[in-house]
Every structure is written in C-alpha cells, then in structure tokens.
Design a protein around this motif. Structure first.
Motif, PDB file in Angstrom:
ATOM      1  N   ASN A   2       0.817  -1.208   0.000  1.00  0.00           N
ATOM      2  CA  ASN A   2       0.000   0.000   0.000  1.00  0.00           C
ATOM      3  C   ASN A   2       0.852   1.259   0.000  1.00  0.00           C
ATOM      4  N   ILE A   5       1.872   1.951  -3.578  1.00  0.00           N
ATOM      5  CA  ILE A   5       0.732   2.445  -4.353  1.00  0.00           C
ATOM      6  C   ILE A   5       0.435   3.899  -3.985  1.00  0.00           C
ATOM      7  N   GLY A   6       0.490   4.211  -2.697  1.00  0.00           N
ATOM      8  CA  GLY A   6       0.264   5.588  -2.255  1.00  0.00           C
ATOM      9  C   GLY A   6       1.294   6.545  -2.817  1.00  0.00           C
ATOM     10  N   TRP A  50      -4.131   7.979   2.908  1.00  0.00           N
ATOM     11  CA  TRP A  50      -4.818   6.891   3.608  1.00  0.00           C
ATOM     12  C   TRP A  50      -4.089   5.557   3.391  1.00  0.00           C
ATOM     13  N   LEU A  51      -3.657   5.299   2.169  1.00  0.00           N
ATOM     14  CA  LEU A  51      -2.909   4.061   1.888  1.00  0.00           C
ATOM     15  C   LEU A  51      -1.565   4.044   2.599  1.00  0.00           C
ATOM     16  N   GLY A  54      -2.116   3.613   6.343  1.00  0.00           N
ATOM     17  CA  GLY A  54      -2.592   2.254   6.593  1.00  0.00           C
ATOM     18  C   GLY A  54      -1.534   1.184   6.453  1.00  0.00           C
ATOM     19  N   SER A  55      -0.451   1.501   5.783  1.00  0.00           N
ATOM     20  CA  SER A  55       0.606   0.505   5.589  1.00  0.00           C
ATOM     21  C   SER A  55       1.482   0.336   6.817  1.00  0.00           C
TER      22      SER A  55
END
Length: 56
Positions: A2, A5-6, A50-51, A54-55
């Motif tokens: 994540n 990706i972020g 958020w990603l 969250g990781s």
C-alpha cells in the motif's frame, strides 16, 4: 504494498488529474475543469495518504 501504491499516486496520479482538469478548463468548461482539477487532486492525495498511513 500500500505504501508503494500511495507513493505512486502522489507522484503520478495527482499531477495527471491536475493536467486533465486544466485540459478540460482550456477546452471551454472552466467550472468543470477547476472542479476536476482541485477536487480530483485533493481526492487522489487523500487516498494516497490513507494508503500510506494504513501501511504502517
């Protein structure tokens, strides 16, 4: 995963949304272009943050 990706969204996604909004704005749809440019940019940044958070 994540986190990557972020980061990709921050580096590639947010500027791309801004460019698309600017293109629409210059095509004669100023209000729609500004909305997509600013709103989309903030939306992509929000999802990216958020990603990333969250990781951890």
């Amino acid at each position: 995963m994540n986190f990557l990706i972020g980061m990709a969204l921050i580096v590639f996604g947010a500027p791309l949304v801004g460019i698309i909004g600017r293109w629409i704005e210059q095509a004669g749809r100023e209000g729609l272009g500004k909305t997509i440019s600013i709103g989309g940019f903030l939306g992509v940044l929000g999802i990216a943050v958020w990603l990333i958070i969250g990781s951890f």
